[in-house]
Motif scaffolding. Structure first.
Motif, mmCIF file in Angstrom:
data_model
loop_
_atom_site.group_PDB
_atom_site.id
_atom_site.type_symbol
_atom_site.label_atom_id
_atom_site.label_comp_id
_atom_site.label_asym_id
_atom_site.label_seq_id
_atom_site.Cartn_x
_atom_site.Cartn_y
_atom_site.Cartn_z
ATOM 1 N N GLY A 91 -1.713 -0.906 11.866
ATOM 2 C CA GLY A 91 -1.253 -0.324 10.428
ATOM 3 C C GLY A 91 -1.205 -1.251 9.399
ATOM 4 O O GLY A 91 -1.132 -0.696 8.111
ATOM 5 N N TRP A 92 -1.135 -2.624 9.423
ATOM 6 C CA TRP A 92 -1.364 -3.486 8.357
ATOM 7 C C TRP A 92 -2.580 -3.354 7.738
ATOM 8 O O TRP A 92 -2.748 -3.465 6.543
ATOM 9 C CB TRP A 92 -1.036 -4.822 8.844
ATOM 10 N N GLU A 93 -3.679 -3.076 8.458
ATOM 11 C CA GLU A 93 -4.950 -2.821 7.768
ATOM 12 C C GLU A 93 -4.927 -1.324 7.083
ATOM 13 O O GLU A 93 -5.513 -1.321 6.034
ATOM 14 C CB GLU A 93 -5.953 -3.093 8.643
ATOM 15 N N ILE A 94 -4.462 -0.411 7.826
ATOM 16 C CA ILE A 94 -4.424 1.068 7.539
ATOM 17 C C ILE A 94 -3.976 1.203 6.032
ATOM 18 O O ILE A 94 -4.319 1.843 5.249
ATOM 19 C CB ILE A 94 -3.932 2.187 8.299
ATOM 20 N N GLU A 95 -2.610 0.547 5.872
ATOM 21 C CA GLU A 95 -1.754 1.043 4.755
ATOM 22 C C GLU A 95 -1.645 -0.321 3.822
ATOM 23 O O GLU A 95 -0.992 -0.018 2.742
ATOM 24 C CB GLU A 95 -0.390 1.103 5.382
ATOM 25 N N THR A 96 -2.205 -1.597 3.856
ATOM 26 C CA THR A 96 -1.663 -2.493 3.233
ATOM 27 C C THR A 96 -3.064 -3.374 2.949
ATOM 28 O O THR A 96 -4.087 -3.120 3.640
ATOM 29 C CB THR A 96 -0.687 -3.466 3.692
ATOM 30 N N ASP A 97 -2.985 -4.523 2.070
ATOM 31 C CA ASP A 97 -4.023 -5.268 1.762
ATOM 32 C C ASP A 97 -3.622 -6.795 2.211
ATOM 33 O O ASP A 97 -4.207 -7.664 1.550
ATOM 34 C CB ASP A 97 -4.418 -5.285 0.211
ATOM 35 N N ILE A 98 -2.727 -6.889 2.866
ATOM 36 C CA ILE A 98 -2.342 -8.329 3.236
ATOM 37 C C ILE A 98 -3.294 -9.209 3.812
ATOM 38 O O ILE A 98 -3.226 -10.351 3.713
ATOM 39 C CB ILE A 98 -0.898 -8.313 4.050
ATOM 40 N N ALA A 324 4.600 -4.883 2.762
ATOM 41 C CA ALA A 324 3.718 -5.760 2.090
ATOM 42 C C ALA A 324 4.267 -6.654 1.138
ATOM 43 O O ALA A 324 3.839 -7.878 1.238
ATOM 44 C CB ALA A 324 2.437 -4.751 1.403
ATOM 45 N N ASP A 325 5.065 -6.272 0.405
ATOM 46 C CA ASP A 325 6.011 -7.133 -0.651
ATOM 47 C C ASP A 325 6.574 -8.210 0.379
ATOM 48 O O ASP A 325 6.710 -9.437 -0.264
ATOM 49 C CB ASP A 325 7.012 -6.408 -1.357
ATOM 50 N N ASN A 326 7.080 -7.999 1.403
ATOM 51 C CA ASN A 326 7.797 -8.945 2.093
ATOM 52 C C ASN A 326 6.583 -10.166 2.671
ATOM 53 O O ASN A 326 7.028 -11.197 2.416
ATOM 54 C CB ASN A 326 8.281 -8.381 3.579
ATOM 55 N N VAL A 327 5.652 -9.660 2.832
ATOM 56 C CA VAL A 327 4.562 -10.540 3.298
ATOM 57 C C VAL A 327 4.071 -11.528 2.227
ATOM 58 O O VAL A 327 4.059 -12.675 2.491
ATOM 59 C CB VAL A 327 3.214 -9.989 3.813
#
Length: 339
Positions: A91-98, A324-327
């Motif tokens: 999900g981190w790849e699907i939904e964010t750019d972290i 994502a902001d947390n990261v």
């Protein structure tokens, strides 16, 4: 009759409340994530590559690997997904750019793929009943996710890519936030850093086990008794961050603990009825996560443990842009405590 109606109404309200909590646990990684995705092209990051390793059952499992910009192999972080983890991408790849932010900070990123409803645990048994779904609710083998992440996967990464197996970081959201603390607590030789975003960190609190059971049933019919046994099984306590918190203190794990307030903000802009419904679920779920997280903070304070950063933004619901902001806020602290 008047008393009977009142009791019946109260019982019905309780059932609806418990079901609402359970549905809220599912929402952010399914419906609520629909409006939370920041961009349509975030679902696949071509800078990553597939990495396969067998678990303890001999089943090949995929992870997605993103290499540090400077090519080092000493700085590694694992990013854990939520309850509705898919089998194609994390999900981190699907939904964010972290991943791009972490690799630019010279951190290698490991994203295990799959593990729906697993809490990244070694289950006691296969989940043998389901609703006919092909997603794994009727399992041939029990999950062995803890062993995979702490033995099988790091061994394979070390052998093939030279990745360090010590002073790694690990973080996750919701289910993955709880699991990140569990894995760090019991495997401190591997993990020196753990981050939880909107995690369920007090699962022995009243109503939590019942809500989790209903959530698992709703998510393709998983039998939660197959995970940690019935509610009185000691394995539930073994996996409750509130209970095992002294281990985190004694091992000196650096922690980053975050939860939003449940109040919508700039990332929450519903444009349809479905969006509005999802936002409402995300608000309720984050309120539960906040209560769990605050209780965990009090627990750590009672243990005299202060090797932790707390992150409580004034707004934020249970959805991907907030995580994502947390990261991004965690990144300098993470970078300073791994490798």
């Amino acid at each position: 009759m008047r008393v009977s109606r009142r009791m019946s109404h109260r019982s019905s309200w309780v059932r609806r409340a418990v079901l609402a909590i359970a549905m809220a646990m599912l929402a952010p990684l399914g419906l609520a994530a629909v409006h939370a995705a920041p961009t349509a092209n975030a679902a696949f990051n071509p800078s990553g590559f597939d990495f396969w390793a067998n678990d303890a059952n001999g089943v090949p499992l995929k992870s997605r690997i993103f290499r540090a910009a400077d090519g080092n192999t000493a700085r590694v972080v694992y990013a854990l997904d939520g309850l509705r983890a898919r089998t194609d991408l994390n999900g981190w790849e699907i939904e964010t750019d972290i991943a791009n932010a972490l690799t630019r900070a010279n951190i290698n990123v490991v994203m295990p793929v799959g593990g729906e409803c697993s809490f990244y645990s070694d289950w006691e048994a296969p989940s043998e009943f389901g609703f006919g779904s092909s997603s794994g609710s009727s399992q041939k083998f029990p999950y062995r996710m803890e062993t995979f992440i702490t033995r099988d996967l790091p061994n394979a990464l070390a052998a093939r890519l030279g990745f360090s197996q010590t002073r790694n970081g690990i973080f996750g959201l919701s289910m993955g936030g709880s699991a990140a603390l569990t894995l760090a607590a019991y495997h401190p030789n591997q993990f020196s850093y753990a981050g939880s975003f909107s995690g369920y960190l007090n699962i022995s609190a009243p109503g939590m086990k019942e809500a989790m059971r209903l959530a698992f049933l709703d998510q393709n019919g998983y039998n939660i008794d197959a995970m940690w046994g019935p509610p009185w099984d000691p394995n539930w306590l073994r996996n409750d961050p509130f209970v095992f918190a002294p281990r985190l203190r004694d091992e000196g794990i650096r922690l980053y603990i975050a939860s939003g307030s449940g109040i919508p903000g700039m990332h929450d802009q519903p444009r349809s009825f479905v969006d509005l419904y999802n936002t409402g679920n995300a608000m309720g779920l984050e309120a539960i996560a906040l209560a769990n997280t605050r209780a965990f903070q009090v627990r750590l304070a009672s243990l005299g443990y202060n090797n932790v950063t707390y992150d409580y933004p004034p707004v934020g619901t249970h959805s991907w842009p907030w995580w994502a902001d947390n990261v991004y806020r965690m990144l300098p602290d993470l970078s300073a405590h791994i490798g």
